[in-house]
Scaffold this motif. Structure first.
Motif, PDB file in Angstrom:
ATOM      1  N   MET A   1       2.080 -13.676  -7.427  1.00  0.00           N
ATOM      2  CA  MET A   1       1.378 -12.882  -8.403  1.00  0.00           C
ATOM      3  C   MET A   1       0.128 -13.613  -8.876  1.00  0.00           C
ATOM      4  O   MET A   1      -0.034 -14.797  -8.648  1.00  0.00           O
ATOM      5  N   SER A   3      -2.399 -15.433 -11.324  1.00  0.00           N
ATOM      6  CA  SER A   3      -2.327 -16.336 -12.467  1.00  0.00           C
ATOM      7  C   SER A   3      -3.605 -16.188 -13.276  1.00  0.00           C
ATOM      8  O   SER A   3      -4.715 -16.335 -12.744  1.00  0.00           O
ATOM      9  N   SER A  59      -1.588  -0.899 -14.956  1.00  0.00           N
ATOM     10  CA  SER A  59      -0.657  -1.932 -15.425  1.00  0.00           C
ATOM     11  C   SER A  59       0.059  -2.586 -14.249  1.00  0.00           C
ATOM     12  O   SER A  59       0.260  -3.802 -14.235  1.00  0.00           O
ATOM     13  N   VAL A  60       0.411  -1.797 -13.244  1.00  0.00           N
ATOM     14  CA  VAL A  60       1.063  -2.344 -12.050  1.00  0.00           C
ATOM     15  C   VAL A  60       0.067  -3.183 -11.261  1.00  0.00           C
ATOM     16  O   VAL A  60       0.393  -4.276 -10.782  1.00  0.00           O
ATOM     17  N   LEU A  62      -2.518  -4.814 -12.360  1.00  0.00           N
ATOM     18  CA  LEU A  62      -2.736  -6.081 -13.060  1.00  0.00           C
ATOM     19  C   LEU A  62      -1.550  -7.026 -12.931  1.00  0.00           C
ATOM     20  O   LEU A  62      -1.722  -8.233 -12.763  1.00  0.00           O
ATOM     21  N   GLU A  63      -0.359  -6.506 -13.025  1.00  0.00           N
ATOM     22  CA  GLU A  63       0.831  -7.355 -12.950  1.00  0.00           C
ATOM     23  C   GLU A  63       1.052  -7.924 -11.552  1.00  0.00           C
ATOM     24  O   GLU A  63       1.395  -9.094 -11.396  1.00  0.00           O
ATOM     25  N   TRP A  64       0.847  -7.102 -10.540  1.00  0.00           N
ATOM     26  CA  TRP A  64       1.186  -7.497  -9.174  1.00  0.00           C
ATOM     27  C   TRP A  64      -0.023  -7.831  -8.303  1.00  0.00           C
ATOM     28  O   TRP A  64       0.129  -8.311  -7.188  1.00  0.00           O
ATOM     29  N   ASP A 151       6.406  -8.704  -2.346  1.00  0.00           N
ATOM     30  CA  ASP A 151       5.724  -8.370  -3.605  1.00  0.00           C
ATOM     31  C   ASP A 151       5.238  -6.920  -3.590  1.00  0.00           C
ATOM     32  O   ASP A 151       5.297  -6.216  -4.597  1.00  0.00           O
ATOM     33  N   ALA A 155       6.183  -4.153  -6.217  1.00  0.00           N
ATOM     34  CA  ALA A 155       5.141  -3.476  -6.998  1.00  0.00           C
ATOM     35  C   ALA A 155       5.245  -1.963  -6.836  1.00  0.00           C
ATOM     36  O   ALA A 155       5.064  -1.214  -7.807  1.00  0.00           O
ATOM     37  N   ALA A 158       8.024  -0.860  -8.979  1.00  0.00           N
ATOM     38  CA  ALA A 158       7.606  -0.900 -10.384  1.00  0.00           C
ATOM     39  C   ALA A 158       6.753   0.319 -10.721  1.00  0.00           C
ATOM     40  O   ALA A 158       6.919   0.929 -11.791  1.00  0.00           O
ATOM     41  N   ARG A 162       7.830   3.069 -13.523  1.00  0.00           N
ATOM     42  CA  ARG A 162       6.985   3.332 -14.697  1.00  0.00           C
ATOM     43  C   ARG A 162       6.515   4.785 -14.743  1.00  0.00           C
ATOM     44  O   ARG A 162       6.486   5.390 -15.811  1.00  0.00           O
TER      45      ARG A 162
END
Length: 187
Positions: A1, A3, A59-60, A62-64, A151, A155, A158, A162
Motif C-alpha cells: 500500500m 505510505s 476512498s478505495v 487512496l487506501e489501496w 492487493d 481493493a 473493499a 463500501r
C-alpha cells in the motif's frame, strides 16, 4: 500500500504507473489518477467531495493506491474497448466545454461514439460521467503490476463492500486480463 511518509513520485506504486505511462503518448502533465489523488492527500489539500459514488471509489483508491473510475452505463454506446488511439478520437473531459482529441498511441477507453477515458483512467468523459442520477454504473480498477494482484483483489472487495454498505449498490465482478480480454455485461 501507499505510505504517506513517502513523496508520491518516489513511491513504488507511483513509479510502476510512471513507467507504464512512458510506454505510450500522453497529454503533457498526464499522471496516473491515483498519483493525483495521493499528491493532494500528501500535500494536505484534501480530495473534496464530488458525489457519493465518486467519494467511495476515491476512498478505495487512496487506501489501496489503484486508479478507480466509474461510468454511467446508460450513456455508453456499444462496446467498451481499452485500446491504443489512432489519434484524433473525440473526448470532452468532465468539467470542460472544449472537445479534445486523443493522441496517436495514447491508451484510451472508448465506446462506439468516442473516448470515455484518456490515459487509462486519468481523465473521464463528461458524456459518461457518474452522477447522483446515474442508475447503472460500470467501475474499473486498474493494476499494472502483477506482484500487486493480491492487493488488487482486496481493493476490489473493499470497493464492492463500501458500495453495498454505504450506498446500497450491489455489484458483479468481472476481471479483464491479457488472457481474458473481454467480458459481456450488457445486452
Amino acid at each position: 500500500m501507499f505510505s504517506f511518509q513517502t513523496v508520491p513520485s518516489q513511491n513504488t506504486v507511483v513509479q510502476d504507473w510512471r513507467q507504464a505511462f512512458q510506454q505510450f503518448k500522453t497529454k503533457k502533465g498526464a499522471r496516473c489518477a491515483v498519483e493525483n489523488l495521493l499528491k493532494r492527500a500528501k500535500n494536505g489539500k484534501g480530495v473534496g467531495t464530488i458525489n457519493p459514488v465518486v467519494d467511495v471509489y476515491n476512498s478505495v483508491s487512496l487506501e489501496w493506491a489503484f486508479p478507480v473510475a466509474a461510468e454511467d452505463m446508460d450513456q455508453i454506446k456499444g462496446d467498451i474497448h481499452l485500446t491504443v488511439a489512432q489519434g484524433g478520437e473525440r473526448f470532452r473531459p468532465i468539467g470542460e466545454d472544449d472537445v479534445e482529441t486523443a493522441l496517436p498511441g495514447e491508451v484510451i477507453y472508448r465506446d462506439a461514439y468516442d473516448v470515455i477515458s484518456r490515459c487509462w483512467a486519468w481523465r473521464d468523459s463528461a458524456r459518461v460521467e457518474a452522477t447522483e442520477a446515474t442508475q447503472n454504473l460500470l467501475f474499473y480498477m486498474e493494476n499494472v503490476n502483477p506482484q500487486r494482484h493480491a492487493d488488487h483483489v482486496a481493493a476490489t472487495a473493499a470497493l464492492q463492500t463500501r458500495l453495498h454498505d454505504y450506498l446500497g449498490i450491489s455489484t458483479t465482478l468481472h476481471v479483464v486480463t491479457h488472457d481474458q480480454p473481454s467480458v459481456a455485461f450488457k445486452d
